[in-house]
Motif scaffolding. Structure first.
Motif, mmCIF file in Angstrom:
data_model
loop_
_atom_site.group_PDB
_atom_site.id
_atom_site.type_symbol
_atom_site.label_atom_id
_atom_site.label_comp_id
_atom_site.label_asym_id
_atom_site.label_seq_id
_atom_site.Cartn_x
_atom_site.Cartn_y
_atom_site.Cartn_z
ATOM 1 N N PRO A 68 0.826 -1.209 0.000
ATOM 2 C CA PRO A 68 0.000 0.000 0.000
ATOM 3 C C PRO A 68 0.860 1.260 0.000
ATOM 4 N N ASN A 69 0.254 2.374 -0.340
ATOM 5 C CA ASN A 69 0.951 3.663 -0.311
ATOM 6 C C ASN A 69 1.508 3.943 1.070
ATOM 7 N N GLY A 70 2.715 4.442 1.120
ATOM 8 C CA GLY A 70 3.317 4.756 2.408
ATOM 9 C C GLY A 70 3.945 3.551 3.066
ATOM 10 N N ALA A 71 4.007 2.422 2.350
ATOM 11 C CA ALA A 71 4.573 1.212 2.944
ATOM 12 C C ALA A 71 6.091 1.322 3.098
ATOM 13 N N GLY A 72 6.693 2.232 2.364
ATOM 14 C CA GLY A 72 8.139 2.397 2.476
ATOM 15 C C GLY A 72 8.906 1.883 1.279
ATOM 16 N N LYS A 73 8.202 1.592 0.191
ATOM 17 C CA LYS A 73 8.869 1.021 -0.988
ATOM 18 C C LYS A 73 9.874 2.003 -1.589
ATOM 19 N N SER A 74 9.423 3.255 -1.786
ATOM 20 C CA SER A 74 10.340 4.230 -2.404
ATOM 21 C C SER A 74 11.523 4.509 -1.495
ATOM 22 N N THR A 75 11.270 4.594 -0.202
ATOM 23 C CA THR A 75 12.358 4.827 0.745
ATOM 24 C C THR A 75 13.351 3.666 0.704
ATOM 25 N N PHE A 76 12.825 2.449 0.587
ATOM 26 C CA PHE A 76 13.680 1.273 0.481
ATOM 27 C C PHE A 76 14.545 1.363 -0.785
ATOM 28 N N PHE A 77 13.935 1.750 -1.900
ATOM 29 C CA PHE A 77 14.693 1.952 -3.135
ATOM 30 C C PHE A 77 15.793 2.993 -2.930
ATOM 31 N N ASN A 78 15.421 4.076 -2.241
ATOM 32 C CA ASN A 78 16.419 5.123 -1.999
ATOM 33 C C ASN A 78 17.613 4.577 -1.235
ATOM 34 N N CYS A 79 17.342 3.670 -0.293
ATOM 35 C CA CYS A 79 18.444 3.051 0.446
ATOM 36 C C CYS A 79 19.286 2.183 -0.481
ATOM 37 N N LEU A 80 18.614 1.409 -1.324
ATOM 38 C CA LEU A 80 19.341 0.503 -2.222
ATOM 39 C C LEU A 80 20.185 1.273 -3.230
ATOM 40 N N ALA A 81 19.717 2.477 -3.595
ATOM 41 C CA ALA A 81 20.417 3.255 -4.618
ATOM 42 C C ALA A 81 21.405 4.240 -4.011
ATOM 43 N N ARG A 137 18.314 3.301 -11.267
ATOM 44 C CA ARG A 137 16.971 3.448 -10.707
ATOM 45 C C ARG A 137 16.211 4.569 -11.425
ATOM 46 N N THR A 138 14.881 4.457 -11.350
ATOM 47 C CA THR A 138 14.036 5.570 -11.783
ATOM 48 C C THR A 138 13.375 6.138 -10.546
ATOM 49 N N PHE A 139 12.799 7.327 -10.701
ATOM 50 C CA PHE A 139 12.155 7.988 -9.569
ATOM 51 C C PHE A 139 10.642 7.918 -9.716
ATOM 52 N N GLN A 140 9.972 7.827 -8.570
ATOM 53 C CA GLN A 140 8.514 7.758 -8.614
ATOM 54 C C GLN A 140 7.950 9.033 -9.249
ATOM 55 N N LEU A 159 21.474 -4.014 -12.512
ATOM 56 C CA LEU A 159 20.231 -4.145 -11.746
ATOM 57 C C LEU A 159 19.466 -2.838 -11.907
ATOM 58 N N LEU A 160 18.204 -2.969 -12.251
ATOM 59 C CA LEU A 160 17.394 -1.780 -12.492
ATOM 60 C C LEU A 160 16.255 -1.741 -11.480
ATOM 61 N N LEU A 161 16.140 -0.631 -10.769
ATOM 62 C CA LEU A 161 15.057 -0.461 -9.800
ATOM 63 C C LEU A 161 14.025 0.480 -10.419
ATOM 64 N N LEU A 162 12.860 -0.044 -10.735
ATOM 65 C CA LEU A 162 11.823 0.771 -11.382
ATOM 66 C C LEU A 162 10.746 1.122 -10.366
ATOM 67 N N ASP A 163 10.620 2.421 -10.059
ATOM 68 C CA ASP A 163 9.651 2.835 -9.037
ATOM 69 C C ASP A 163 8.400 3.394 -9.703
ATOM 70 N N GLU A 164 7.402 2.549 -9.835
ATOM 71 C CA GLU A 164 6.118 2.942 -10.447
ATOM 72 C C GLU A 164 6.311 3.590 -11.808
ATOM 73 N N GLY A 170 19.577 -8.778 -20.492
ATOM 74 C CA GLY A 170 20.416 -9.271 -19.404
ATOM 75 C C GLY A 170 20.380 -8.406 -18.160
ATOM 76 N N VAL A 171 19.418 -7.487 -18.070
ATOM 77 C CA VAL A 171 19.326 -6.624 -16.907
ATOM 78 C C VAL A 171 18.367 -7.242 -15.883
ATOM 79 N N THR A 172 18.849 -7.338 -14.660
ATOM 80 C CA THR A 172 18.002 -7.816 -13.569
ATOM 81 C C THR A 172 17.116 -6.653 -13.103
ATOM 82 N N ILE A 173 15.854 -6.975 -12.750
ATOM 83 C CA ILE A 173 14.924 -5.879 -12.490
ATOM 84 C C ILE A 173 14.165 -6.087 -11.177
ATOM 85 N N VAL A 174 14.054 -5.007 -10.392
ATOM 86 C CA VAL A 174 13.110 -4.985 -9.275
ATOM 87 C C VAL A 174 12.102 -3.895 -9.596
ATOM 88 N N ILE A 175 10.828 -4.250 -9.598
ATOM 89 C CA ILE A 175 9.824 -3.290 -10.054
ATOM 90 C C ILE A 175 8.755 -3.069 -8.988
#
Ligand SMILES: Nc1ncnc2c1ncn2[C@@H]1O[C@H](COP(=O)(O)OP(=O)(O)O)[C@@H](O)[C@H]1O
Ligand SMILES: [Mg+2]
Lengths: 285, 330, 240
Positions: free
Chosen positions: C36-49, C81-84, C154-159, C183-188
């Motif tokens: 859900p919104n506010g779950a911390g997904k984008s913040t988690f991506f920010n940490c990973l990036a 990574r991309t940004f939300q 590794l590609l982090l796609l945020d929404e 050949g790019v690994t993806i977290v979406i």
């Protein structure tokens, strides 16, 4: 005994620094904006006081109030006509807007009032008081005490009143504040009014005790930067402490090293802060 | 043929050659001392504004204290001459080194923070230096320093008329513009514009943001310092206000911003408009004119910020298609 | 193991936006991250990036510890990574935007331009269009092109696929597939379950800063904890 007198004088002047610096820090905290014209607001407050005394023969209460009101109005106007349109624009526009305003105000003042130093005619605040064996000009004592009171009042306004919480809501999240029925534009115009008003009163207070010319705006503007850098960006209470500290440092370095060196000490402090603790003593990064 | 016509740069190239020819010929056509002096003033303004433009325009890090580099550049050759009789030419590289060092001292801590911090630091440091120099007897205190009255050789850079200065300044201007042009097209130039637009996005793409900003500031400081040196040797005299005063910084900012910050020829265009204006107002109003000039400058800066932060070049880019269409219709 | 994030937390004051999240990704995977919104997904991506420093935890990428490294170091190591909220370089053309990415592995301008052109073509953008004139879907696409040009492993796609019309969505899904085939690994991160269902074989569900469920998309949509996170306690009680 002389040293004590120097210290008390420094603290009293520092209180006025705190008052106008709290205006600068308020705008930074509310909208991440550095107002390069803030010192010019102080300078204009001084001239408003002078005009009220010379033309209307008003006393300290009258010219203090007049400076506050005039500068409040100027602050709101500056926000509505200029700042509102640049604050979400490119960095260049943000910096140039208030930097250009500073030049405009400073050199218009030069043009109108000339570069000569002026001071207020005798007011009811003339004379000295003896406190615990040291002698202080009444005007300085009054200026310092009023400034501390107003800075604390501003702090309380921001932290204890509903108006303050509305202001902070806008600072935190514009959109969310809008959804809560707060009008961000009004709140920010008010912030500019309060900020310039604080500078205006501070100017009137300084005018009672010190002579000045249009160039003091630059000095006070830089002093406000140093104060805010020391107290932490966005913290009114921080600028109160920092203002007192800087007034003290200034007074002591002027006493020990000579008047021209006090600026060097203060700006040197700023450069040192930049390296050691850029978020200020009490501020967050 | 079709390709040639489609080439949009060709019109620009012609304008650049015309401009270059005009600048080379100007002092020969207008040989009057007054006009040559205006020309030299213009070139100096264009050099320093173009130097400012590298960090303030392209990288978007708005310095309002560039006079610190200008002043260091102006003081160093005259100081070394006064102390040890060095030829001013030898002092210029030292001034550049000092300026680059100062750039690093300011850039390292402030480039970690928001751009406002950098702006505030630049103005405070410039003011600190101005006051400090004014109190320091070794560097002439409030009175300042003088260069050689009589040239011992060409390396003293002390010439009788303005003509040698004019061509030296023109060569330096050409150098600054050529370097800017070369950088603009390389990775460094792309990185600068990316940083100006969004540091966060730039970093996410691997742009070493702090290093690039620092390099831009160092380069800008070096050229600004050279401009200051040229001013110092040409005038043969420098004091705290003409070297480190805030108005020195103001001029760089306003010339660049009026023409177009972050464009190659913007600063030159700004200087081309404002230097004659400033000269005219000084001649008409005498000494009181300079105060009025800065009222005007303040007003112009506010108007640029409010309505045209892209400057005149940007305005032209937006208006040109409309005008051309109207011309076609007519 | 390409990416290994262990016990990652990020606190804002007292509030823990990410509270002890784990994520491991094998090379070649596409992993979905929902919540859900506010779950911390984008913040988690920010940490990973490397965009924010995690309060606790460790982030290993290809064996190297990147926990405290700067975002540019993450990019160099191969995390893109991309940004939300899309952050394109608006003063520049589409091609210039992509070139900024391309310069990371192609320092010379002509090489970078050639590489960027290929990527622009692949993503179906127009090279000479000013980035400013793009709408939100175009900007999201440009962000993908830009980061792709920087050669991530590794590609982090945020929404990145949010807010598209059904037609655009199909094209975007095809694009993500193409990138994966390269050949790019993806977290979406994505809210649209259709996207998750078609693209991923493994999904993690985020709620209140931690992973509350993981498995195949079919498994997690039936998971009680997930339904509760999305619909609240009431929903679960009603179903019982
Ligand atoms: N810089 C920040 N400061 C304070 N709180 C933040 C910050 N960034 C995110 N948050 C909070 O952290 C929580 C998680 O946000 P986010 O990571 O954007 O969630 P998601 O992407 O899953 O929707 C939200 O409650 C948000 O308000
Ligand atoms: Mg999110």
């Amino acid at each position: 005994m002389v040293l004590i007198q120097v210290i008390v004088g420094g603290l009293l002047l520092g209180a006025v620094y705190a008052l106008f610096s709290s205006g600068l820090t308020l705008i930074w905290g509310m909208m991440n904006f550095i107002n390069f014209a803030h010192g010019e607001f102080v300078m204009l407050g001084m001239y408003v006081a002078l005009l009220v005394v010379v033309w209307l023969g008003g006393g300290p209460a009258a010219f203090g109030l007049a400076a506050a009101i005039a500068l409040f109005a100027l602050g709101v106007a500056v926000y509505a006509l200029l700042i509102r349109h640049v604050v979400r624009g490119p960095m260049l526009a943000q910096i140039l807007s208030s930097f250009g305003l500073a030049l405009l105000l400073r050199y218009t003042a030069f043009w109108i009032f000339s570069a000569n130093f002026v001071s207020l005619p005798q007011t009811s605040l003339a004379g000295t008081v003896a406190v615990g064996g040291i002698y202080l000009p009444v005007a300085q004592v009054v200026a310092g005490l009023v400034a501390v009171t107003l800075t604390i009042a501003l702090h309380l306004l921001l932290t204890r009143s509903t108006l303050g919480s509305r202001l902070l809501a806008v600072a935190e999240d514009r959109t969310a504040a809008m959804l809560m029925g707060i009008r961000p534009d009004r709140m920010q115009a008010l912030t500019w009014g309060l900020s310039a008003g604080a500078a205006g009163i501070a100017g009137a207070l300084l005018a009672t005790a010190y002579p000045w010319s249009p160039s003091v705006g630059e000095t006070f503007g830089l002093l406000a930067f140093v104060t805010v850098a020391l107290g932490g960006f966005g913290s009114v209470l921080g600028s109160l402490y920092a203002g007192l500290i800087i007034g003290l440092i200034e007074a002591i370095s002027a006493y020990w090293l000579g008047a021209i060196y006090k600026d060097i000490v203060v700006y040197g402090l700023f450069v040192a802060l930049l390296w050691l603790r850029p978020q200020g003593l009490m501020g967050k990064a | 043929m079709k390709k040639l016509l489609a080439q949009p740069a060709s019109g620009q190239r012609v304008s650049v050659w015309l401009l270059a020819a005009a600048l080379v010929l100007y002092p020969l056509v207008f040989s009057d001392a007054f006009y040559r002096d205006v020309g030299v003033t213009f070139l100096l303004a264009a050099i320093s504004a173009s130097a400012w433009n590298i960090v303030g325009g392209y990288a978007g890090q708005v310095s309002v204290g560039h006079s610190m580099f200008f002043g260091l550049g102006a003081y160093t050759p005259l100081l070394f001459y006064t102390l040890w009789g060095w030829p001013p030419l030898a002092g210029i590289p030292v001034g550049i080194l000092l300026s680059v060092g100062l750039a690093v001292v300011i850039g390292l801590p402030t480039f970690r923070l928001s751009g406002h911090y950098f702006s505030m630091a630049t103005i405070a440091v410039a003011e600190l230096i101005r006051i400090f120099v004014g109190t320091w007897a070794l560097v002439g205190g409030a009175i300042g320093l003088q260069g050689p009255a009589m040239a011992r050789g060409w390396w003293d850079l002390t010439f009788r008329g303005d003509l040698p200065y004019y061509y030296i300044f023109l060569a330096v201007l050409a150098l600054v513009l050529a370097v800017t042009f070369a950088l603009e097209r390389r990775r460094f130039g792309y990185y600068l514009r990316a940083i100006k637009s969004s540091e966060r996005a730039a970093r996410s793409l691997g742009v070493p943001v702090r290093r690039v900003k620092l390099q831009a500031l160092a380069l800008s400081a070096a050229f600004t310092s050279a401009a200051g040196s040229l001013y110092g040797v040409k005038t043969g005299f420098i004091d705290p206000d003409s070297g480190f005063g805030i108005l020195v910084s103001v001029q760089m900012v306003i010339f660049a911003a009026l023409g177009g910050a972050g464009t190659l020829f913007g600063p030159l265009l700004g200087a081309l408009i404002l230097v004659p204006l400033q000269t005219a107002s000084n001649t008409w109003f005498g000494g009181g004119g300079s105060g009025l000039t800065f009222v005007l400058y303040g007003g112009i800066i506010v108007l640029i910020a409010r309505f045209e932060p892209g400057g005149l070049f940007d305005l032209w880019r937006r208006l040109a298609p409309h005008l051309r269409r109207r011309a076609h219709a007519a | 193991m390409l990416l290994e994030a262990r016990d990652v937390s990020k606190a804002f004051g007292d509030f823990r936006a990410v509270a002890g999240a784990d994520l491991t990704v094998e090379a070649g995977e596409i992993v979905g991250l929902i919540g859900p919104n506010g779950a911390g997904k984008s913040t988690f991506f920010n940490c990973l990036a490397g965009d924010t420093l995690p309060t606790t935890g460790r982030i290993l990428f290809d064996g190297a510890d990147l926990t405290r490294a700067a975002p540019e170091a993450h990019a160099r190591a191969g995390i893109g990574r991309t940004f939300q909220v899309p952050t394109t370089f608006d003063d520049m053309s589409v091609l210039a935007n992509v070139m900024v990415g391309a310069f990371l592995r192609h320092p010379h301008r002509n090489d970078a331009r050639e590489h960027a052109r290929r990527i622009v073509e692949l993503t179906g953008l127009r090279a000479d269009q000013p980035a400013r004139s793009l709408g939100t879907p175009g900007r999201k696409r440009l962000e993908i092109a830009r980061v792709l040009a920087s050669g991530p492993r590794l590609l982090l796609l945020d929404e990145s696929l949010a807010g598209l019309t059904p037609g655009e969505l199909q094209a975007a899904i095809a694009l993500v597939r193409r990138i994966h085939q390269m050949g790019v690994t993806i977290v979406i991160v994505e809210h649209i379950m259709e996207v998750i269902m078609t693209l991923t074989r493994r999904v993690l569900v985020f709620n209140q800063g931690r992973v509350i469920a993981s498995g195949t998309p079919e498994q997690v949509v039936r998971d009680e904890a997930v339904i509760e996170a999305y619909l609240g306690r009431g929903a679960r009680r009603q179903r019982e």
